[in-house]
Design a protein around this motif. Structure first.
Motif, PDB file in Angstrom:
ATOM      1  N   PRO A  22     -14.638  19.302 -15.855  1.00  0.00           N
ATOM      2  CA  PRO A  22     -14.130  19.811 -17.328  1.00  0.00           C
ATOM      3  C   PRO A  22     -13.225  20.746 -17.585  1.00  0.00           C
ATOM      4  N   ARG A  23     -12.529  20.587 -18.575  1.00  0.00           N
ATOM      5  CA  ARG A  23     -11.483  21.917 -18.807  1.00  0.00           C
ATOM      6  C   ARG A  23     -12.232  23.022 -19.756  1.00  0.00           C
ATOM      7  N   PRO A  24     -11.844  24.319 -19.491  1.00  0.00           N
ATOM      8  CA  PRO A  24     -12.241  25.287 -20.169  1.00  0.00           C
ATOM      9  C   PRO A  24     -11.467  25.164 -21.660  1.00  0.00           C
ATOM     10  N   GLU A  25     -12.106  25.829 -22.502  1.00  0.00           N
ATOM     11  CA  GLU A  25     -11.236  25.721 -23.701  1.00  0.00           C
ATOM     12  C   GLU A  25      -9.982  26.445 -23.909  1.00  0.00           C
ATOM     13  N   HIS A  26     -10.054  27.560 -23.090  1.00  0.00           N
ATOM     14  CA  HIS A  26      -9.015  28.537 -23.060  1.00  0.00           C
ATOM     15  C   HIS A  26      -8.909  28.884 -21.458  1.00  0.00           C
ATOM     16  N   PRO A  27      -7.590  29.540 -20.986  1.00  0.00           N
ATOM     17  CA  PRO A  27      -7.556  29.821 -19.543  1.00  0.00           C
ATOM     18  C   PRO A  27      -8.639  31.068 -19.153  1.00  0.00           C
ATOM     19  N   ARG A  28      -9.186  30.751 -17.935  1.00  0.00           N
ATOM     20  CA  ARG A  28     -10.252  31.473 -17.501  1.00  0.00           C
ATOM     21  C   ARG A  28      -9.487  32.434 -16.348  1.00  0.00           C
ATOM     22  N   VAL A  29      -9.429  33.924 -16.552  1.00  0.00           N
ATOM     23  CA  VAL A  29      -8.831  34.566 -15.537  1.00  0.00           C
ATOM     24  C   VAL A  29     -10.032  35.298 -14.568  1.00  0.00           C
ATOM     25  N   ARG A  44       0.657  46.472 -16.011  1.00  0.00           N
ATOM     26  CA  ARG A  44       1.910  45.671 -15.506  1.00  0.00           C
ATOM     27  C   ARG A  44       1.464  44.357 -15.242  1.00  0.00           C
ATOM     28  N   LEU A  45       0.390  44.045 -14.485  1.00  0.00           N
ATOM     29  CA  LEU A  45       0.117  42.613 -14.227  1.00  0.00           C
ATOM     30  C   LEU A  45      -0.431  42.071 -15.570  1.00  0.00           C
ATOM     31  N   ARG A  46      -1.284  42.849 -16.518  1.00  0.00           N
ATOM     32  CA  ARG A  46      -1.701  42.171 -17.483  1.00  0.00           C
ATOM     33  C   ARG A  46      -0.506  41.642 -18.781  1.00  0.00           C
ATOM     34  N   ARG A  47       0.540  42.566 -18.497  1.00  0.00           N
ATOM     35  CA  ARG A  47       1.452  42.127 -19.565  1.00  0.00           C
ATOM     36  C   ARG A  47       2.362  40.912 -19.105  1.00  0.00           C
ATOM     37  N   ALA A  48       2.489  40.732 -17.524  1.00  0.00           N
ATOM     38  CA  ALA A  48       3.268  39.689 -16.906  1.00  0.00           C
ATOM     39  C   ALA A  48       2.417  38.505 -17.345  1.00  0.00           C
ATOM     40  N   PHE A  59      -6.892  32.930 -10.335  1.00  0.00           N
ATOM     41  CA  PHE A  59      -7.782  33.875  -9.446  1.00  0.00           C
ATOM     42  C   PHE A  59      -6.695  34.925  -9.174  1.00  0.00           C
ATOM     43  N   LEU A  60      -7.390  36.120  -9.177  1.00  0.00           N
ATOM     44  CA  LEU A  60      -6.553  37.390  -8.786  1.00  0.00           C
ATOM     45  C   LEU A  60      -7.252  37.704  -7.411  1.00  0.00           C
ATOM     46  N   ASP A  61      -6.724  37.327  -6.220  1.00  0.00           N
ATOM     47  CA  ASP A  61      -7.246  37.928  -5.032  1.00  0.00           C
ATOM     48  C   ASP A  61      -6.945  39.422  -4.647  1.00  0.00           C
ATOM     49  N   CYS A  62      -7.946  40.317  -4.752  1.00  0.00           N
ATOM     50  CA  CYS A  62      -7.535  41.847  -4.585  1.00  0.00           C
ATOM     51  C   CYS A  62      -7.809  42.211  -3.124  1.00  0.00           C
ATOM     52  N   PRO A  63      -7.142  43.149  -2.714  1.00  0.00           N
ATOM     53  CA  PRO A  63      -7.302  43.971  -1.438  1.00  0.00           C
ATOM     54  C   PRO A  63      -8.760  44.482  -1.356  1.00  0.00           C
ATOM     55  N   PRO A  64      -9.294  44.933  -0.159  1.00  0.00           N
ATOM     56  CA  PRO A  64     -10.308  45.564  -0.152  1.00  0.00           C
ATOM     57  C   PRO A  64     -10.356  47.032  -0.537  1.00  0.00           C
ATOM     58  N   SER A  65      -9.856  47.550  -1.675  1.00  0.00           N
ATOM     59  CA  SER A  65      -9.845  48.836  -2.219  1.00  0.00           C
ATOM     60  C   SER A  65     -10.208  48.850  -3.674  1.00  0.00           C
ATOM     61  N   LEU A  66     -10.074  50.058  -4.262  1.00  0.00           N
ATOM     62  CA  LEU A  66     -10.193  50.272  -5.689  1.00  0.00           C
ATOM     63  C   LEU A  66      -8.818  51.169  -6.085  1.00  0.00           C
ATOM     64  N   GLY A  67      -7.460  50.750  -5.370  1.00  0.00           N
ATOM     65  CA  GLY A  67      -6.505  51.327  -5.918  1.00  0.00           C
ATOM     66  C   GLY A  67      -5.990  50.954  -7.040  1.00  0.00           C
ATOM     67  N   LEU A  68      -4.593  51.136  -7.243  1.00  0.00           N
ATOM     68  CA  LEU A  68      -4.009  50.783  -8.485  1.00  0.00           C
ATOM     69  C   LEU A  68      -3.626  49.353  -8.677  1.00  0.00           C
ATOM     70  N   ILE A  69      -3.651  48.662  -7.571  1.00  0.00           N
ATOM     71  CA  ILE A  69      -3.503  47.174  -7.334  1.00  0.00           C
ATOM     72  C   ILE A  69      -4.650  46.299  -7.966  1.00  0.00           C
ATOM     73  N   THR A  70      -5.860  46.856  -7.370  1.00  0.00           N
ATOM     74  CA  THR A  70      -6.988  46.281  -8.002  1.00  0.00           C
ATOM     75  C   THR A  70      -7.163  46.666  -9.209  1.00  0.00           C
ATOM     76  N   LEU A  71      -6.848  47.899  -9.760  1.00  0.00           N
ATOM     77  CA  LEU A  71      -6.991  48.112 -11.212  1.00  0.00           C
ATOM     78  C   LEU A  71      -6.099  47.351 -11.970  1.00  0.00           C
ATOM     79  N   ASN A  72      -4.979  46.905 -11.656  1.00  0.00           N
ATOM     80  CA  ASN A  72      -3.979  46.057 -12.521  1.00  0.00           C
ATOM     81  C   ASN A  72      -4.886  44.707 -12.585  1.00  0.00           C
ATOM     82  N   VAL A  88      -7.798  45.080 -15.123  1.00  0.00           N
ATOM     83  CA  VAL A  88      -7.353  45.261 -16.563  1.00  0.00           C
ATOM     84  C   VAL A  88      -6.774  43.851 -16.879  1.00  0.00           C
ATOM     85  N   ALA A  89      -6.144  43.109 -16.114  1.00  0.00           N
ATOM     86  CA  ALA A  89      -5.617  41.965 -16.654  1.00  0.00           C
ATOM     87  C   ALA A  89      -6.540  40.738 -16.627  1.00  0.00           C
TER      88      ALA A  89
END
Length: 371
Positions: free
Chosen positions: A107-114, A218-222, A236-249, A252-253
Motif C-alpha cells: 500500500p502507498r502512503p498518503e504523503h512521502p515518508r522520509v 541544506r539537505l532539508r531545502r534540497a 531513506f537517509l543512510d547516515c554515517p556512524p556519528s552525530l556530526g553536521l551530516i547526520t544533523l542535516n 532536520v530533513a
C-alpha cells in the motif's frame, strides 16, 4: 578410569596388563590391521575369495556408528543459510537472482515518508537496514529513493551504484546546492529504486559545512524541492556512524527516525545518546521529528543476552519496535560483495525473508496511519 564419561559413549573392556605391556601404545596405534589369509579350499574353476581391504586410518569399522557428544544448539534461522538448493544462485556470473516469490504490491502512503536511519554506534546494521528495506519496498511496487550520506559509500555499493571519487551525488547537493534529481541513479536491484550516491569527497563536507549559511538546513531545502516535483513514496537517509553536521542535516530533513539496534549491550548505550540528540534537534530545529520505527538486528537466538536486549528495547519502545527481528546471517554479509541486497542475492535465506517482512510491516503501518 576417568571420572566423567561423555554421553552416548560406550565403554569397552580394558586390555589386560599382560597384553598392554607386550605391545607399546605407539606400536599398537601404528600396526596395520590383520588381513585374513586367502581360503585354500577354493575349488578349481571358482573365482578366488576376495580379501577385504583394511579400513582407512581414522575411519570407524563398518556398521559401527560413531557417537559424539552433543554440540551447541544451532538457531532455527541458521537452517537454510548454507542450503544453496539444486541451482547456484549466488554466483556473480549468473546475475541477480529473481526477487522473492512472496513479494506483493504494497500500500502507498498518503504523503512521502522520509526516514533517517541513524545510530552513532557503528556496526549495528544502519546501511544494511537502509538498502534492504529500500529494496523491499521498491520490489513491492513503491517509488523509493535512498540518499547515501556516508563517505564510505557502502549503501551505494550494496545497490550496485558507481561511487568512485568525482562521481556527482550527495556532496554536490550539500556543498554546491545541486538539485537531487540531477544526480539520482537507477539501481539494478528494483525497477523503482533510485540512489543518490556518496563518494569519499563527502568526508570533507563536515568541515566545509561549518562556514555555510543555515548549514543544518541544506539537505532539508534540497529534499523539499525534490519531493514537490517528484512522485516518491519513501526516502531513506543512510547516515554515517556519528552525530556530526551530516547526520544533523539528515535529522532536520527527515520526519521519521528508524533506529537499528544491535542485540548487544553496547547498542543500548548508543541509543540513549541518540535519544538525547533527537530531543535537542526536535526542540530547536525540527518539531516534526519523531522515532517511529525500531528494528532489532543481528539477533542470535542462541544467546540469552540477545533476548534480554530485545526485551529491554521493546519495553522502552513498545509501539515503535517492529515484531520482526533480523537474525545474524552469512548471506546478509555476503550480498554487498556482489553489489546486491540480500533480497536478490539469496532471496530464500532467513535474512532476506526477515527484511522483506520488516518492509511489509513498515508499509502496512504507513497505510494504517492514512485511515
Amino acid at each position: 578410569m576417568p571420572d566423567h564419561v561423555p554421553p552416548n559413549v560406550e565403554l569397552t573392556t580394558a586390555p589386560t596388563a599382560a597384553s598392554a605391556a607386550a605391545v607399546p601404545r605407539e606400536t599398537a596405534a601404528a600396526a596395520p590391521a590383520e588381513v585374513p589369509a586367502p581360503d585354500d579350499t577354493t575349488q578349481p574353476g571358482q573365482p578366488p575369495t576376495e580379501v577385504p581391504e583394511p579400513p582407512a586410518a581414522g575411519s570407524p569399522p563398518e556398521g559401527l556408528a560413531v557417537s559424539r557428544p552433543p554440540g551447541p544448539r544451532r538457531a532455527k534461522f541458521d537452517r537454510d543459510e548454507f542450503d544453496h538448493g539444486d541451482a547456484d544462485t549466488t554466483s556473480p556470473a549468473a546475475g541477480p537472482a529473481a526477487p522473492p516469490a512472496g513479494v506483493s504490491l504494497l500500500p502507498r502512503p498518503e504523503h512521502p515518508r522520509v526516514f533517517v536511519v541513524a545510530n552513532q554506534k557503528g556496526g549495528v546494521g544502519k546501511t544494511t537496514t537502509s538498502v534492504n528495506l529500500a529494496a523491499g519496498l521498491a520490489l513491492g511496487g513503491l517509488n523509493v529513493v535512498l540518499i547515501d550520506l556516508d563517505p564510505q559509500g557502502n549503501a551505494s555499493t550494496a545497490l550496485g551504484i558507481e561511487h568512485s571519487p568525482g562521481t556527482p551525488g550527495t556532496y554536490e547537493v550539500l556543498i554546491e546546492d545541486a538539485a537531487i534529481a540531477e544526480h539520482l541513479v537507477d539501481s539494478p536491484e528494483a525497477p523503482s529504486l533510485r540512489v543518490l550516491p556518496a563518494t569519499i569527497d563527502l568526508a570533507g563536507a563536515e568541515i566545509q559545512l561549518v562556514s555555510k549559511v543555515a548549514r543544518e538546513n541544506r539537505l532539508r531545502r534540497a529534499l523539499r524541492t525534490f519531493l514537490a516535483d517528484e512522485n516518491v513514496d519513501y526516502v531513506f537517509l543512510d547516515c554515517p556512524p556519528s552525530l556530526g553536521l551530516i547526520t544533523l542535516n539528515a535529522l532536520v530533513a527527515a520526519g521519521e527516525i528508524l533506529i537499528p539496534i544491535q542485540c548487544e549491550y553496547y547498542a543500548l548505550e548508543g541509543v540513549s545518546q541518540l535519544v538525547r540528540t533527537i530531543n535537542l534537534v526536535k526542540g530547536e530545529l525540527n518539531e516534526d521529528l519523531s522515532v517511529t520505527t525500531v528494528l532489532l538486528t543481528m539477533y542470535d537466538a542462541r544467546t540469552r543476552l540477545a533476548a534480554q536486549v530485545a526485551d529491554e528495547v521493546r519495553a522502552y519502545f513498545a509501539d515503535q519496535t517492529l515484531p520482526t527481528v533480523i537474525p545474524r546471517s552469512v548471506r546478509i554479509s555476503e550480498a554487498p560483495s556482489y553489489g546486491q541486497t540480500v533480497l536478490t542475492y539469496h532471496p530464500d535465506s532467513a535474512g532476506a525473508v526477515s527484511y522483506l517482512e520488516a518492509a511489509h510491516e513498515i508499509a502496512r503501518r504507513g497505510a494504517k496511519e492514512n485511515t
